[in-house]
Design an enzyme around this catalytic site. Sequence first.
Site, PDB file in Angstrom:
ATOM      1  N   GLY A 148       0.835  -1.202   0.000  1.00 26.55           N
ATOM      2  CA  GLY A 148       0.000   0.000   0.000  1.00 26.55           C
ATOM      3  C   GLY A 148       0.868   1.250   0.000  1.00 26.55           C
ATOM      4  CB  SER A 159       1.114   3.446  -4.743  1.00 28.25           C
ATOM      5  OG  SER A 159      -0.208   3.014  -4.513  1.00 28.25           O
ATOM      6  N   GLY A 170      -1.600   7.395   0.389  1.00 25.71           N
ATOM      7  CA  GLY A 170      -2.019   7.436   1.793  1.00 25.71           C
ATOM      8  C   GLY A 170      -0.915   7.188   2.797  1.00 25.71           C
ATOM      9  CG  LEU A 171      -0.108   4.726   7.087  1.00 27.52           C
ATOM     10  CD1 LEU A 171       0.483   5.845   7.931  1.00 27.52           C
ATOM     11  CD2 LEU A 171      -0.868   3.742   7.981  1.00 27.52           C
ATOM     12  NE  ARG A 187      -5.322  -3.220  -6.084  1.00 28.41           N
ATOM     13  CZ  ARG A 187      -6.587  -2.931  -5.832  1.00 28.41           C
ATOM     14  NH1 ARG A 187      -7.533  -3.825  -6.088  1.00 28.41           N
ATOM     15  NH2 ARG A 187      -6.920  -1.761  -5.341  1.00 28.41           N
ATOM     16  CG  ASP A 239      -4.632  -8.387  -5.655  1.00 29.62           C
ATOM     17  OD1 ASP A 239      -4.689  -8.273  -4.408  1.00 29.62           O
ATOM     18  OD2 ASP A 239      -5.650  -8.476  -6.374  1.00 29.62           O
ATOM     19  CE1 TYR A 270     -10.748  -0.748   7.252  1.00 28.55           C
ATOM     20  CE2 TYR A 270     -11.401  -0.117   9.460  1.00 28.55           C
ATOM     21  CZ  TYR A 270     -10.478  -0.095   8.434  1.00 28.55           C
ATOM     22  OH  TYR A 270      -9.283   0.574   8.593  1.00 28.55           O
ATOM     23  CE  LYS A 309      -7.731  -2.205   8.809  1.00 27.34           C
ATOM     24  NZ  LYS A 309      -6.377  -2.234   8.224  1.00 27.34           N
ATOM     25  CB  ILE A 356      -5.231   8.559   7.850  1.00 21.37           C
ATOM     26  CG1 ILE A 356      -5.053   7.506   8.953  1.00 21.37           C
ATOM     27  CG2 ILE A 356      -3.898   9.227   7.527  1.00 21.37           C
ATOM     28  CD1 ILE A 356      -4.283   6.258   8.482  1.00 21.37           C
TER      29      ILE A 356
END
Length: 361
Positions: free
Chosen positions: A91, A93, A95-96, A116, A145, A240, A244, A273
């Site tokens: 991940g 690319s 955001g966080l 991806r 992926d 979701y 988590k 965020i």
Amino acid sequence: MRVGFMEIESQLFSTYFLCFVSKKVRMPLSLVDHILKLTPYSGMVGQLHPWQSALISLAVVLVATVTAQVIYRRATRPPFRPAGKLCLITGGSTGLGKALAVSMAASGADVVIVARRQAELAVAVKEIEAKKLNASQIVLAVSADVTSKTDIVRIFDETKAKMNRDPDYVFACAGASFPKMFLDHTMEDFEFLSNLNYLGQAYIAHQAAKRMVESKIKDGKIVFVSSVLGLMSFAGWSTYSPTKYAVRGLADTLRNELQRYTINVHIFFPGTIFTPGFEIENQTKPHVTKVIEGASEGQTPEECARSLTKGLEAGYYAITTDFLTELLRTVGRGVGPTNGFFSDWILSSVGWASHFTWTTL
Ligand SMILES: NC(=O)C1=CN([C@@H]2O[C@H](COP(=O)(O)OP(=O)(O)OC[C@H]3O[C@@H](n4cnc5c(N)ncnc54)[C@H](OP(=O)(O)O)[C@@H]3O)[C@@H](O)[C@H]2O)C=CC1
Ligand SMILES: CCCCCCCCCCCCCCCC(=O)[C@@H](N)CO
């Protein structure tokens, strides 16, 4: 006669209190008096008012406890030194993940980002390159992926082929959410998010641990990304939040199991965020969910990445970004380690008291 610490304390808090209240019995020596006797101020022995000596004793105990906590934490914290390390960030690319990748490059690490979409990866690589500390650092993008088992293996194979080594630090940031009311979700929604948010992190951790052990990497790190919604949940998060919570079950297990290989496991619990992912989730987010979330201030991806690196520097296993999440962390710690035996004990008492407020929500 040897006077034990506990004896002095019980003298202080029981007999002493009684003497103080009745004012008839001669005051026995307090802990402070015993200490004063050893100093040039022995003339003051027996002169202090009981409240003064009680307060001074408490202060002495408090300072000693806090000092012990600080010394213990420093002596036992796992090291976090990104310079020269190879950091793999799923991940990475947007955001966080991207903010974290930039921060790792700025600290002197080589960085591999995984996502991806090629176009987003290319843009991110440029941004990360621009923040490098030394020209010799390498930034690599792997399009893959994390829900695909063959892709997971390929991520590590490509990394090894191009960087000539396995990652030291692995951050599992890839994830998504699309909140709706439970009755509006399809069964496929549950499957999709479990695959991405839980299995995506489990697969990466599994392959990462295997490679770290094979390459005999010392003080490797696997960092899971949970959420405030991995510690509590409310309307709108049925697909979701459980993913988590699941991540936490895995992190708790691996923290214990991978110790023998000196692989340090951490788990991060961010609140809101402001990322591209947050924009997307707001398109389906029910009104009630938005109202409840009003209590959370939110962070920029950069601020959030800084909260994470600060927690890693301190050596914390469970890392949070704000005070409310700190309370949730301490009340729901289970058998996980504290971030400080004394401060966590105080916080969990506050958290326990606050629980009465939360249950009325
Ligand atoms: N934003 C928030 O408010 C909060 C987020 N979190 C968690 O933090 C993490 C990052 O969130 P955020 O920065 O907002 O997310 P973003 O949507 O901004 O970024 C997600 C990243 O993951 C990648 N990604 C998504 N799906 C896959 C996949 N199947 N395989 C590989 N990569 C994938 C995306 O790239 P691509 O789509 O090209 O694959 C992108 O790089 C997530 O785990 C999220 O649950 C936790 C608390 C709050
Ligand atoms: C007394 C206080 C009681 C607490 C009341 C509730 C506070 C709400 C704060 C929750 C914020 C939600 C963060 C969501 C993060 C996330 O993971 C999603 N954005 C998905 O990306």
